[in-house]
Design a protein around this motif. Structure first.
Motif, mmCIF file in Angstrom:
data_model
loop_
_atom_site.group_PDB
_atom_site.id
_atom_site.type_symbol
_atom_site.label_atom_id
_atom_site.label_comp_id
_atom_site.label_asym_id
_atom_site.label_seq_id
_atom_site.Cartn_x
_atom_site.Cartn_y
_atom_site.Cartn_z
ATOM 1 N N TRP A 87 0.377 -0.904 0.086
ATOM 2 C CA TRP A 87 0.184 0.159 -0.193
ATOM 3 C C TRP A 87 0.814 1.399 -0.112
ATOM 4 O O TRP A 87 1.578 1.248 0.488
ATOM 5 N N ALA A 88 0.064 2.116 -0.917
ATOM 6 C CA ALA A 88 1.631 3.275 -0.549
ATOM 7 C C ALA A 88 -0.081 4.611 0.030
ATOM 8 O O ALA A 88 -1.077 4.208 -0.404
ATOM 9 N N GLN A 89 0.774 4.961 0.745
ATOM 10 C CA GLN A 89 -0.290 5.727 1.776
ATOM 11 C C GLN A 89 0.026 7.003 2.514
ATOM 12 O O GLN A 89 1.556 7.527 2.239
ATOM 13 N N PHE A 90 -0.980 8.141 1.990
ATOM 14 C CA PHE A 90 0.035 9.598 1.751
ATOM 15 C C PHE A 90 -1.387 10.569 3.062
ATOM 16 O O PHE A 90 -1.925 10.302 3.378
ATOM 17 N N ALA A 91 -0.354 11.417 3.732
ATOM 18 C CA ALA A 91 -1.059 12.128 5.220
ATOM 19 C C ALA A 91 -1.331 13.402 4.439
ATOM 20 O O ALA A 91 -0.506 14.045 2.956
ATOM 21 N N VAL A 92 -2.567 13.646 4.308
ATOM 22 C CA VAL A 92 -3.557 14.764 3.767
ATOM 23 C C VAL A 92 -3.293 15.483 5.488
ATOM 24 O O VAL A 92 -4.661 15.648 5.761
ATOM 25 N N ALA A 93 -2.541 16.690 5.336
ATOM 26 C CA ALA A 93 -3.522 17.729 6.282
ATOM 27 C C ALA A 93 -3.028 19.130 6.437
ATOM 28 O O ALA A 93 -2.775 19.559 5.754
ATOM 29 N N GLY A 94 -3.813 19.441 7.211
ATOM 30 C CA GLY A 94 -4.050 20.742 7.440
ATOM 31 C C GLY A 94 -5.557 21.640 7.228
ATOM 32 O O GLY A 94 -6.535 20.668 7.039
ATOM 33 N N PRO A 95 -6.011 23.063 7.570
ATOM 34 C CA PRO A 95 -7.173 23.329 7.588
ATOM 35 C C PRO A 95 -7.879 22.955 5.853
ATOM 36 O O PRO A 95 -9.367 22.310 6.338
ATOM 37 N N LYS A 96 -7.479 22.963 5.252
ATOM 38 C CA LYS A 96 -8.038 22.573 4.092
ATOM 39 C C LYS A 96 -8.041 21.072 3.139
ATOM 40 O O LYS A 96 -8.747 20.581 2.051
ATOM 41 N N SER A 97 -7.700 20.668 3.872
ATOM 42 C CA SER A 97 -7.880 19.027 3.471
ATOM 43 C C SER A 97 -9.157 18.589 3.430
ATOM 44 O O SER A 97 -8.497 17.092 2.270
ATOM 45 N N ARG A 98 -10.000 18.566 4.088
ATOM 46 C CA ARG A 98 -11.097 17.597 3.655
ATOM 47 C C ARG A 98 -11.559 18.666 1.753
ATOM 48 O O ARG A 98 -12.179 17.429 1.360
ATOM 49 N N ASP A 99 -11.540 19.442 2.590
ATOM 50 C CA ASP A 99 -11.911 20.215 0.704
ATOM 51 C C ASP A 99 -10.679 19.390 -0.039
ATOM 52 O O ASP A 99 -11.442 19.565 -0.898
ATOM 53 N N LEU A 100 -9.608 18.986 -0.145
ATOM 54 C CA LEU A 100 -8.814 18.468 -1.149
ATOM 55 C C LEU A 100 -9.053 17.424 -1.618
ATOM 56 O O LEU A 100 -9.745 16.928 -2.778
ATOM 57 N N LEU A 101 -9.402 16.333 -0.390
ATOM 58 C CA LEU A 101 -10.036 15.003 -0.748
ATOM 59 C C LEU A 101 -11.649 15.108 -1.067
ATOM 60 O O LEU A 101 -11.828 14.394 -2.213
ATOM 61 N N ASN A 102 -12.223 16.167 -0.318
ATOM 62 C CA ASN A 102 -13.411 15.589 -1.693
ATOM 63 C C ASN A 102 -13.189 16.306 -2.977
ATOM 64 O O ASN A 102 -14.480 16.012 -3.289
ATOM 65 N N ALA A 103 -12.361 16.920 -3.919
ATOM 66 C CA ALA A 103 -12.232 17.223 -5.163
ATOM 67 C C ALA A 103 -11.453 15.850 -5.623
ATOM 68 O O ALA A 103 -11.411 16.023 -6.481
ATOM 69 N N LEU A 104 -11.094 15.255 -4.543
ATOM 70 C CA LEU A 104 -10.041 14.004 -5.390
ATOM 71 C C LEU A 104 -11.331 12.806 -5.313
ATOM 72 O O LEU A 104 -11.496 12.094 -6.235
ATOM 73 N N LEU A 105 -12.277 12.519 -4.343
ATOM 74 C CA LEU A 105 -12.532 11.013 -3.904
ATOM 75 C C LEU A 105 -14.057 11.208 -5.021
ATOM 76 O O LEU A 105 -14.590 12.325 -5.098
#
Length: 978
Positions: free
Chosen positions: A742-760
């Protein structure tokens, strides 16, 4: 000397070689020992302690005397047995353990000092004067230690390691082994046959007898070819099985290129790890000598070996020969010598009632050889007749047979002792000595060829049948079936030194002295006399020494017992065991899926464990690492950052009892964790100190995912294996490492959820994924795992995808982050973020820190047991005197707080006696705009607000700092939970 018409060598293929600088000639099929014997060379080595002259004694890997060095310079290989070294053109051999030459060894003066160097002399000497030990005794002893020597140059030879798997492993390619392999192979089983010689046949290669109406050696060659032709059989010659281990695992050393002058890139040796469902041990038997005065003279050898040199290699040690024994095997040797046209001066049998089976040779029944004469070679022997008279015979070669010992060694490697068989006066393997192993042929005391063939066939059939295969006992060919007759004779009474262990110079008198000094235990006698402690492990001498000890202590041999047989069965070079573990093989470079992207971004790479991770990711205009690091920290605190955390250990566990297992591994409770949730856990060693920390997620009812620190991933995996085998072997669960899957990446910061919602493919929110939760998601249709956990103290996630998608996902994540004012961050920023939050790594988990020290004592559940819990509660591991985790901030003009700097009370002298602790981690915090550090300080939690003196003598730092709470930023945790 060569014997015309005898041997299985190719006389049309001469080979030139050198020994101690002298040129000799042998033939294809010769060993170094047989070629030297053919040229009349009898003196080959010197003994270890007394440097007495020694010649060839055996014809196999059990050889104690003829150890030589092969090659020179970077290809120099010491302690090679001349009896197993195959001859090749250009071979260069040198004798060992002598100075200045083999014929004139100055250190042979030790033999004159023998009365002062008896058993245990080193326990009674070198005690006075005291100062001499370090300045004289120890240096001299160290220079004398060892037999051969390495060149000191970097080795030029290659070594390899390999793995093999089979249904049935057959150890030994003699009559029993060949039949066992055939029986198992005909059932369809996958069979591996290991034989340490270059061809199969065992003793059939050394005998003049027929099997199935043809010469035994020819029958063996045909059987070997028949097995090689089968697709389900692998015949591994030149391969010695060296040890038996747990769960059907065996070590084996294959001599790949010891028989050629130029390996042409091939490895010299390959160390195999063979996993077998069933094993048949057909290791044969080893002949033992009879001890008598000066029985170590070159030219005195085992009778079976003398017969082997005659029949297989067509050589004998001299023209005038004699044979001495206590069993019918001695008669066979005399018969073969006489039929070859050689002069047999005498056949001496210690049994008065034994008939002459050798034919027309001078026969001395009831007589004994009492002494050998000569110095650098045998010149004569002395015989004591039944009437007490003494005769002297002029002979230059003497074959001695005291009987045969089944080769039980491998059956004892699981700590099972062999069983004494009084009928053959030898030990045989115990029942079920090694799980899954059966023993056949001479290895269990069946000494006739017919018995070996039948025993091997039945053992092979039984091994295959035990696997559920349909197997039949193959038709057994007709062969010799003579009974094995002997009468015990371990040593001949008389004056002088009678030798038992030829390599370590142990005599009958030494063993008797050990018993007299109350070293009655066989293990004590072994260490006191060094009997059986040489590279040959006493293969020829152990039973004789046990018999002498039994006689000296008034016990029988079974009561006396045996020493512990340990692997390896034959010497294994360190280079073979550690094959592949040099250079990058010793410290492999492990790259993440984002490695190429980091290199393209000109990120300096640093080692974390064996992984390479970016230290920081510079941008245009940044001239120092601090500029990049400060930007990356601010980026995570204010926007969003991406960090590759694939290097964290990932262990997947499955089964209904995983929760119970984790409760025993971790200090806190995990069995209550609900599916879709994550929990932080702490793991202790047996001694109560912290081993590692990390999270564990329950993916569904039966599947869990444990994460470990990068540095401790291997250690934790080993620890889990041990816990399962030692304490939890009845639990229904299994686990496996999934770190590289598995490749695993941390997405950290106040805008992390916004970024993930643009990805998922589907958006997330607090309801669908709360803090410390985990869910399955998809990214462009690709299944992924998403965890809401944080090592930065920010609202953060970790997203994992199959490793093959890692590089693409990382690029996409970084692009999305940059659109939001963020980007990738490296190890330096990661370290700052976690120090600001007081999170620990192995800088704090230092091998001495306990859960109490780190402030995690309340995590230890009082409702259950776990590894290390009891030991962690010892008085010495809790209390005010312990060094406890704290934070530090500077209060003086000097702002530097180096990691490793020591702490003292303000105003105290910076000496060891005043030490209060040390700095574990340090950084400049751009968030707090000051230097911050973590430290372990004595009674630290009670000293918040106190000022300490910080000193680093190496860096010249001497400053004052304030003790604080470890958590310097967002102590309430609102940011990571928000």
């Amino acid at each position: 000397m060569r014997v015309e018409g005898k041997g299985r060598i190719d006389r049309g293929a001469p080979l030139r070689f050198t020994f101690d600088g002298h040129t000799h000639t042998g033939f294809e099929g010769d060993t170094l020992a047989s070629a030297l014997m053919a040229d009349g060379v009898r003196l080959i080595g010197r003994s270890f302690k007394y440097h007495r002259p020694r010649g060839v004694m055996t014809a196999g890997s059990e050889e104690p005397n003829a150890l030589v060095t092969i090659g020179s310079g970077a290809r120099q290989d010491p302690n090679i047995r001349a009896t197993t070294q195959e001859l090749y053109d250009g071979l260069e051999a040198r004798s060992q353990n002598r100075w200045p030459s083999l014929g004139f060894d100055v250190t042979g003066i030790n033999d004159l000092a023998a009365p002062f160097l008896g058993a245990g002399f080193y326990y009674k000497t070198f005690m006075w004067p005291k100062a001499f030990w370090e300045k004289l005794y120890e240096p001299v002893i160290r220079r004398a230690a060892g037999i051969g020597a390495l060149s000191g140059e970097v080795p030029a030879d290659k070594h390899e390691k390999a793995f093999a798997f089979c249904d049935v492993l057959v150890i030994g390619g003699g009559a029993s082994g060949l039949m066992a392999a055939l029986a198992a192979a005909r059932s369809g089983a996958q069979v591996i046959l290991c034989e340490e010689d270059r061809i199969c046949g065992g003793r059939l290669l050394a005998e003049v007898e027929e099997v199935d109406g043809q010469p035994g050696a020819d029958w063996a060659a045909g059987m070997e070819q028949q097995l090689r032709d089968k697709e389900n059989v692998r015949v591994m010659t030149r391969c010695s099985v060296t040890g038996a281990y747990d769960q059907g695992t065996y070590g084996a050393l294959e001599r790949v290129a010891h028989h050629v002058g130029d390996p042409k890139g091939a490895p010299v040796e390959c160390f195999w790890r063979i996993h077998a469902k069933r094993t048949v041990l057909c290791a044969g038997a080893l002949e033992r000598p009879i001890a008598f005065r000066d029985n170590d003279r070159p030219g005195v050898m085992l009778a079976g070996a003398m017969r082997a040199y005659l029949n297989r290699w067509g050589v004998v040690p001299s023209k005038a020969l004699a044979v001495f024994g206590n069993n019918d095997n001695a008669h066979r040797t005399a018969r073969d010598l006489q039929e070859a046209g050689l002069h047999v001066a005498a056949l001496i049998d210690s049994r008065a009632d034994a008939p002459n089976l050798a034919g027309d040779v001078p026969y001395y029944a009831g007589a004994q050889v009492t002494r050998a004469f000569g110095r650098q070679g045998l010149e004569a022997i002395q015989i004591r007749l039944p009437n007490g008279k003494v005769e002297r015979l002029q002979v230059q070669g003497l074959g001695v047979s005291g009987g045969w010992n089944p080769s039980v060694h491998l059956s004892c490697h699981m700590n099972t002792r062999p069983v004494w068989d009084d009928e053959i006066a030898a030990f045989v393997p115990g029942k079920d000595a090694v799980p899954g192993m059966s023993v056949a042929g001479a290895a269990r005391g069946r000494f006739s060829t017919a018995a070996c063939l039948q025993d091997g066939a039945e053992a092979g059939q039984a091994a295959a049948s035990a696997l559920g295969l349909v197997a039949e006992v193959p038709q057994v060919p007709e062969a010799e079936d003579a009974p094995y007759r002997l009468r015990r004779l371990w040593s001949v009474p008389g004056k002088g030194r009678a030798w038992l262990d030829f390599q370590n110079d142990v005599t009958v008198k030494d063993v008797a002295q050990a018993a007299q000094e109350n070293f009655r235990s066989v293990e004590h006698m072994k260490r006191y006399t060094t009997q059986g402690m040489a590279p040959d492990q006493g293969k020829n001498s152990n039973i004789g020494a046990l018999a002498v000890l039994a006689d000296a202590t008034g016990r029988d041999i079974p009561e006396t017992g045996t020493t512990t047989y340990r692997p390896p069965f034959v010497p294994v070079s360190i280079a073979a065991i550690g094959a592949g573990a040099e250079g990058k093989g010793y410290a492999p470079e492990r790259f993440t899926t984002s490695h190429d992207a980091s290199i393209s971004a000109k990120a300096p790479m640093i080692e974390a464990g064996l992984w390479y991770r970016p230290s920081y990711v510079p941008r245009d205009g940044e001239k120092t690492w601090r500029q990049s690091c400060d930007r990356e920290v601010a980026m995570v605190r204010e926007h969003v950052g991406i960090c590759d955390v694939s290097t964290l250990g990932k262990i997947e566990l499955q089964g209904p009892d995983v929760g119970q297992f984790l409760d025993f591994v971790y200090v806190n409770t995990f069995s209550s964790l609900k599916p879709g949730k994550v929990r932080y856990g702490l793991m202790l060693r047996e001694d109560g100190t912290v081993m590692d920390d990390g999270t564990c997620a329950r993916l569904d009812d039966n599947t869990w995912l444990m994460t470990t620190t990068t540095a401790a991933a291997g250690q934790v995996m080993t620890h889990l294996d041990w816990v399962q085998q030692a304490f939890c072997n009845k639990l229904q669960m299994r686990f496996a490492s999934a770190t590289e899957q598995w490749a695993q990446f941390a997405v950290a910061g106040p805008k992390s959820r916004d970024l993930l919602n643009a990805l998922l493919d589907a958006p997330i929110d607090d309801a669908s994924l709360p803090y410390m939760g985990c869910v399955s998601v998809t990214v462009g249709g690709i299944a992924a795992r998403l965890f809401r956990i944080s090592f930065s103290g920010e609202h953060a996630y970790e997203i994992a995808v199959p490793a093959r998608y890692g590089a693409s996902l990382f690029d996409h994540l970084v692009a999305l982050a940059e659109e939001r004012g963020g980007g990738a961050y490296g190890m330096e920023a990661l370290n700052v973020l976690r120090i600001e939050k007081g999170f620990v790594t192995h800088a704090e988990i230092n091998g001495t820190a306990t859960a109490f020290d780190l402030g995690y004592g309340r995590m230890i559940s009082p409702k259950k047991d776990c590894i290390g819990k009891v030991m962690a509660a010892r008085p010495g591991l809790v209390g005010e005197g312990r060094q406890q985790l704290v934070g530090l901030r500077p209060v003086s003009a000097i702002k530097e707080m180096p990691a490793g700097a020591h702490l003292f009370d303000d105003g105290a002298e910076p000496v060891r006696e005043n030490d209060q602790g040390y700095v574990t981690s340090t950084c400049f915090s751009p968030t707090l705009d000051e230097v911050r550090a973590l430290a372990l300080v004595r009674n630290g939690r009670a000293r918040h607000g106190e000022v300490l003196r910080l000193v680093d003598h190496l860096k010249g730092v001497d400053m004052r700092c304030e003790v604080t709470d470890p958590v310097a930023f967002d102590p309430e945790g609102g940011r990571l939970r928000g």
